[in-house]
Design an enzyme around this catalytic site. Structure first.
Site, PDB file in Angstrom:
ATOM      1  N   GLY A  78      -2.833  -4.141  -3.649  1.00  0.00           N
ATOM      2  CA  GLY A  78      -3.652  -3.715  -2.521  1.00  0.00           C
ATOM      3  C   GLY A  78      -5.134  -3.644  -2.861  1.00  0.00           C
ATOM      4  O   GLY A  78      -5.516  -3.481  -4.016  1.00  0.00           O
ATOM      5  N   ARG A 142       0.826  -9.897  -4.072  1.00  0.00           N
ATOM      6  CA  ARG A 142       1.743  -8.982  -4.753  1.00  0.00           C
ATOM      7  C   ARG A 142       2.835  -9.705  -5.548  1.00  0.00           C
ATOM      8  O   ARG A 142       3.851  -9.109  -5.897  1.00  0.00           O
ATOM      9  CB  ARG A 142       2.371  -8.022  -3.743  1.00  0.00           C
ATOM     10  CG  ARG A 142       1.339  -7.084  -3.106  1.00  0.00           C
ATOM     11  CD  ARG A 142       1.988  -5.995  -2.275  1.00  0.00           C
ATOM     12  NE  ARG A 142       1.013  -5.112  -1.659  1.00  0.00           N
ATOM     13  CZ  ARG A 142       0.466  -4.046  -2.243  1.00  0.00           C
ATOM     14  NH1 ARG A 142       0.814  -3.737  -3.481  1.00  0.00           N
ATOM     15  NH2 ARG A 142      -0.400  -3.292  -1.605  1.00  0.00           N
ATOM     16  N   ASP A 172      -0.888  -0.023 -11.642  1.00  0.00           N
ATOM     17  CA  ASP A 172       0.012   0.155 -12.787  1.00  0.00           C
ATOM     18  C   ASP A 172       1.014  -0.988 -12.925  1.00  0.00           C
ATOM     19  O   ASP A 172       1.244  -1.485 -14.032  1.00  0.00           O
ATOM     20  CB  ASP A 172       0.720   1.519 -12.721  1.00  0.00           C
ATOM     21  CG  ASP A 172       1.436   1.756 -11.401  1.00  0.00           C
ATOM     22  OD1 ASP A 172       1.194   1.022 -10.438  1.00  0.00           O
ATOM     23  OD2 ASP A 172       2.245   2.698 -11.331  1.00  0.00           O
ATOM     24  N   ASP A 173       1.586  -1.454 -11.810  1.00  0.00           N
ATOM     25  CA  ASP A 173       2.542  -2.560 -11.894  1.00  0.00           C
ATOM     26  C   ASP A 173       1.845  -3.851 -12.327  1.00  0.00           C
ATOM     27  O   ASP A 173       2.358  -4.604 -13.152  1.00  0.00           O
ATOM     28  CB  ASP A 173       3.243  -2.772 -10.545  1.00  0.00           C
ATOM     29  CG  ASP A 173       4.360  -1.759 -10.316  1.00  0.00           C
ATOM     30  OD1 ASP A 173       5.084  -1.456 -11.280  1.00  0.00           O
ATOM     31  OD2 ASP A 173       4.506  -1.270  -9.184  1.00  0.00           O
ATOM     32  N   LYS A 199      -7.230  -0.517 -11.255  1.00  0.00           N
ATOM     33  CA  LYS A 199      -7.529  -0.425  -9.832  1.00  0.00           C
ATOM     34  C   LYS A 199      -6.401   0.276  -9.079  1.00  0.00           C
ATOM     35  O   LYS A 199      -5.246  -0.081  -9.238  1.00  0.00           O
ATOM     36  CB  LYS A 199      -7.712  -1.829  -9.255  1.00  0.00           C
ATOM     37  CG  LYS A 199      -7.838  -1.900  -7.752  1.00  0.00           C
ATOM     38  CD  LYS A 199      -6.852  -2.839  -7.075  1.00  0.00           C
ATOM     39  CE  LYS A 199      -5.419  -2.474  -7.261  1.00  0.00           C
ATOM     40  NZ  LYS A 199      -4.469  -3.136  -6.364  1.00  0.00           N
ATOM     41  N   THR A 200      -6.708   1.293  -8.310  1.00  0.00           N
ATOM     42  CA  THR A 200      -5.820   1.820  -7.271  1.00  0.00           C
ATOM     43  C   THR A 200      -6.480   3.008  -6.614  1.00  0.00           C
ATOM     44  O   THR A 200      -6.942   3.911  -7.300  1.00  0.00           O
ATOM     45  CB  THR A 200      -4.422   2.235  -7.780  1.00  0.00           C
ATOM     46  OG1 THR A 200      -3.723   2.925  -6.736  1.00  0.00           O
ATOM     47  CG2 THR A 200      -4.483   3.159  -8.974  1.00  0.00           C
ATOM     48  N   ILE A 201      -6.546   2.988  -5.294  1.00  0.00           N
ATOM     49  CA  ILE A 201      -7.157   4.130  -4.611  1.00  0.00           C
ATOM     50  C   ILE A 201      -6.269   5.364  -4.709  1.00  0.00           C
ATOM     51  O   ILE A 201      -6.727   6.478  -4.494  1.00  0.00           O
ATOM     52  CB  ILE A 201      -7.496   3.821  -3.135  1.00  0.00           C
ATOM     53  CG1 ILE A 201      -6.233   3.589  -2.302  1.00  0.00           C
ATOM     54  CG2 ILE A 201      -8.450   2.661  -3.020  1.00  0.00           C
ATOM     55  CD1 ILE A 201      -6.512   3.590  -0.814  1.00  0.00           C
ATOM     56  N   ASP A 202      -4.982   5.173  -5.055  1.00  0.00           N
ATOM     57  CA  ASP A 202      -4.075   6.322  -5.173  1.00  0.00           C
ATOM     58  C   ASP A 202      -4.471   7.270  -6.309  1.00  0.00           C
ATOM     59  O   ASP A 202      -4.040   8.420  -6.337  1.00  0.00           O
ATOM     60  CB  ASP A 202      -2.636   5.851  -5.415  1.00  0.00           C
ATOM     61  CG  ASP A 202      -2.028   5.209  -4.179  1.00  0.00           C
ATOM     62  OD1 ASP A 202      -2.695   5.205  -3.126  1.00  0.00           O
ATOM     63  OD2 ASP A 202      -0.895   4.714  -4.259  1.00  0.00           O
ATOM     64  N   ARG A 249       1.614   7.083  -2.470  1.00  0.00           N
ATOM     65  CA  ARG A 249       3.077   7.080  -2.429  1.00  0.00           C
ATOM     66  C   ARG A 249       3.679   7.878  -3.570  1.00  0.00           C
ATOM     67  O   ARG A 249       4.610   8.645  -3.383  1.00  0.00           O
ATOM     68  CB  ARG A 249       3.608   5.636  -2.487  1.00  0.00           C
ATOM     69  CG  ARG A 249       5.120   5.541  -2.338  1.00  0.00           C
ATOM     70  CD  ARG A 249       5.594   4.117  -2.430  1.00  0.00           C
ATOM     71  NE  ARG A 249       5.467   3.581  -3.768  1.00  0.00           N
ATOM     72  CZ  ARG A 249       6.345   3.825  -4.759  1.00  0.00           C
ATOM     73  NH1 ARG A 249       7.369   4.626  -4.553  1.00  0.00           N
ATOM     74  NH2 ARG A 249       6.170   3.287  -5.939  1.00  0.00           N
ATOM     75  N   GLU A 308       1.267  10.683   1.637  1.00  0.00           N
ATOM     76  CA  GLU A 308       2.150   9.612   2.111  1.00  0.00           C
ATOM     77  C   GLU A 308       3.555   9.704   1.506  1.00  0.00           C
ATOM     78  O   GLU A 308       4.553   9.466   2.182  1.00  0.00           O
ATOM     79  CB  GLU A 308       1.500   8.284   1.743  1.00  0.00           C
ATOM     80  CG  GLU A 308       2.241   7.041   2.115  1.00  0.00           C
ATOM     81  CD  GLU A 308       1.573   5.802   1.552  1.00  0.00           C
ATOM     82  OE1 GLU A 308       1.803   4.726   2.094  1.00  0.00           O
ATOM     83  OE2 GLU A 308       0.833   5.909   0.553  1.00  0.00           O
ATOM     84  N   GLU A 422      -7.999   2.191   6.311  1.00  0.00           N
ATOM     85  CA  GLU A 422      -9.402   2.494   6.625  1.00  0.00           C
ATOM     86  C   GLU A 422     -10.264   2.666   5.368  1.00  0.00           C
ATOM     87  O   GLU A 422     -11.471   2.417   5.403  1.00  0.00           O
ATOM     88  CB  GLU A 422      -9.502   3.783   7.461  1.00  0.00           C
ATOM     89  CG  GLU A 422      -8.862   3.707   8.828  1.00  0.00           C
ATOM     90  CD  GLU A 422      -7.384   4.049   8.842  1.00  0.00           C
ATOM     91  OE1 GLU A 422      -6.864   4.329   9.927  1.00  0.00           O
ATOM     92  OE2 GLU A 422      -6.744   4.025   7.764  1.00  0.00           O
ATOM     93  N   GLY A 423      -9.646   3.095   4.268  1.00  0.00           N
ATOM     94  CA  GLY A 423     -10.415   3.387   3.062  1.00  0.00           C
ATOM     95  C   GLY A 423     -10.378   2.305   2.004  1.00  0.00           C
ATOM     96  O   GLY A 423     -11.127   2.369   1.032  1.00  0.00           O
ATOM     97  N   ARG A 424      -9.521   1.290   2.179  1.00  0.00           N
ATOM     98  CA  ARG A 424      -9.270   0.353   1.080  1.00  0.00           C
ATOM     99  C   ARG A 424     -10.370  -0.685   0.878  1.00  0.00           C
ATOM    100  O   ARG A 424     -10.528  -1.203  -0.219  1.00  0.00           O
ATOM    101  CB  ARG A 424      -7.930  -0.371   1.297  1.00  0.00           C
ATOM    102  CG  ARG A 424      -6.756   0.561   1.289  1.00  0.00           C
ATOM    103  CD  ARG A 424      -5.466  -0.084   0.883  1.00  0.00           C
ATOM    104  NE  ARG A 424      -5.203  -1.387   1.456  1.00  0.00           N
ATOM    105  CZ  ARG A 424      -4.022  -2.000   1.359  1.00  0.00           C
ATOM    106  NH1 ARG A 424      -3.028  -1.398   0.740  1.00  0.00           N
ATOM    107  NH2 ARG A 424      -3.837  -3.186   1.883  1.00  0.00           N
TER     108      ARG A 424
END
Length: 546
Positions: A78, A142, A172-173, A199-202, A249, A308, A422-424
């Protein structure tokens, strides 16, 4: 390409970098590393890239003479704000080392490497994308790099383009796949290096050496702006409770950061729900009590933040999902033949009695999404489960019962929101613009230093950028074994919210007050220009962690 006035102004922004990589550098190696868990298993799977040292770049006395080298980049997974700045940092980094070096972008994610779809990224292209959001410069995907056939196809194009190294920009993946690829290419003595970027917004790809994943800063500021707007609307209209679901998630970092920025009435942290062994009814009761307490003060409005992945943190449902994953992995061929209108019944009949009871007790929409909607990794697609709507409905039902018993005399009307996409792809904040560009510059230095199986690392990020520390960490040092699609596989360990950590402890000390009082904060939009205390601040999470 159509360009907005903001993009025109932002294109002139020169990202700040650590002083140690501004000029000549030298590499310093630390102690050998080991994986965070399952050391014997990880070492056996990665004999060539296990146990490598952490490395740091320091100021050098003179520039090394570096031969021109070509690099291929992949955007994986993502989108996250700042990806284009990582790429521009890599481009500038390899050109600083030798102006004849070339950068190739594989199109559409990892599949571009396998299918030999690429473009050469020239200065004309790079300059259009500096300090912009999105991944549209080359696209993302992906596709998982797991098979030897894929690795060999990738090697063909690397040899054709004389590519010395591949940089995989992902979560991570994706970085786990980067590590597998690095191991394979090193074992085969191909001469192709592999470097990762976090990278990951999470926000769940972090550790002692990776203080934050890029995009988290920008995304949480975007979400916090909108949450603040909703809070102000709630405080103006005084008639709605807003249930807001946020990205995340596997971890609740985004929700916690947004809570620290906006001070909502109720914030659910999945890791706490799991630690306290709470049921869905426990969660609903907790929200209903806050609603009733505010109603007693004549305040029939408020905000609730929901991560989420909350549903997966509820222990009873987590056990159900684990059994579901194993059962479907073991019976996939048979399950695929079952008629669509019989699939839910099939699932219920193949679960243990305890989990079947929980499965059957869930609303039909939720049980259907748990059973049928899966991502490429075989995981439940929790973003499709309308947890915010589910909680609002269950709170309304509980309050109606309390009203009959004389325990609640207020009003309860709701609005529901999910902030994800909206944030990505927002234009990166100054922090992310600087951090991402620095990660790219460091990745170029790691390649020039002959490293493979490393992740680019920039630390000390609560200080001014000049004081940031640049280096690399072996990806194997972050790995453990986890069950995926019914099999144990090596993966980078996800960083969850620490209940004994600074960010959560500060939040916990304030939430009782925020629950009853209207303590809303309205952060407003990201500021790109102005005083440093307004424009260059890291997240509250990062500040409280360090």
């Amino acid at each position: 390409m159509n360009i907005s006035q903001l993009q025109k102004a932002r294109s002139a922004y020169q990202p700040k970098v650590p002083a140690s990589i501004e000029g000549a550098t030298k590499l310093s190696e630390g102690k050998a590393t080991q994986s965070v868990a399952d050391q014997d298993d990880i070492k056996k799977l990665f004999p060539n890239t296990y146990g490598m040292p952490i490395v740091t770049f320091e100021k050098g006395s003179s520039d090394a003479n570096v031969e021109a080298f070509n690099v291929g980049i992949i955007l994986s997974g993502g989108q996250a704000p700042g990806g284009h700045n990582v790429i521009s940092g890599i481009f500038d980094g390899i050109k600083r080392l030798n102006k004849d070096s070339k950068l190739y972008g594989f199109l559409g994610g990892p599949s571009g490497l396998v299918d030999h779809k690429y473009i050469e990224l020239t200065s004309d292209i790079i300059d259009e994308y500096r300090n912009t959001g999105g991944f549209d410069i080359i696209g993302s995907g992906r596709t998982k790099l797991e098979e030897v056939e894929q690795f060999d196809k990738g090697l063909e194009i690397c040899k054709k383009l004389n590519i010395k190294a591949i940089i995989i920009i992902g979560g991570d993946d994706s970085n786990t796949n980067a590590c597998v690829l690095a191991e394979y290419y090193l074992a085969k003595k191909t001469g192709v290096q592999v470097i990762g970027c976090p990278k990951t917004i999470d926000g769940d790809l972090k550790n002692e050496m990776i203080e934050t994943s890029f995009g988290f800063d920008t995304a949480t500021k975007v979400y916090s702006e909108v949450i603040g707007n909703i809070e102000r609307d709630a405080n103006s209209a005084k008639k709605y409770w807003h249930f807001i679901k946020l990205m995340g998630r596997s971890a609740s970092h985004v929700t916690l950061e947004c809570a620290l920025q906006t001070q909502p009435n109720v914030t659910l942290i999945g890791e706490e729900v799991e630690a306290k062994n709470q049921s869905l009814d426990d969660v609903v009761t907790y929200i209903a009590e806050a609603v009733a307490a505010r109603a007693a003060k004549g305040l029939n409005f408020g905000t609730v933040l929901v991560p989420e992945g909350l549903i997966e943190f509820i222990p009873a449902i987590k056990k159900l999902i684990a059994e579901l994953n194993d059962m479907l992995a073991a019976n996939q061929a048979e399950f695929d033949k079952v008629a669509d209108d019989k699939k839910i019944e099939y699932v219920a009949n193949h679960l243990s009695a305890a989990n079947a009871a929980i499965f059957n007790s869930l609303p039909a929409g939720v049980s259907r999404q748990l059973a049928l909607e899966r991502d490429p990794h075989g995981n439940v697609q929790v973003s499709l489960i309308e947890t915010e709507q589910l909680l609002a409905d269950m709170v309304a039902k509980k309050l109606a019962e309390w009203k009959k018993e004389g325990k609640f005399a207020g009003k309860f009307a709701t609005q529901h929101h999910f902030f994800g996409y909206e944030g990505r792809c927002a234009a990166p904040s100054n922090f992310d613009a600087d951090y991402c560009y620095s990660l790219g510059r460091v990745a170029a230095l790691l390649i020039a230093s002959g490293k493979t199986g490393y992740m680019s690392s920039v630390r000390n990020t609560t200080k001014p950028a000049a004081e940031w520390l640049a280096g690399g960490i072996p990806i194997t040092a972050m790995m453990n074994m986890e069950k995926r699609n019914g099999k144990m596989k090596p993966v980078i360990q996800k960083a969850l919210v620490k209940l004994d950590g600074g960010p959560f402890k500060y939040f916990a000390s304030k939430r009782a007050e925020w629950a009853i009082e209207t303590a809303f904060v309205y952060p407003g939009p990201i500021q790109y220009f102005g005083p440093s205390e307004v424009c260059d601040q890291p997240t509250k999470t990062l500040t409280l962690e360090h």
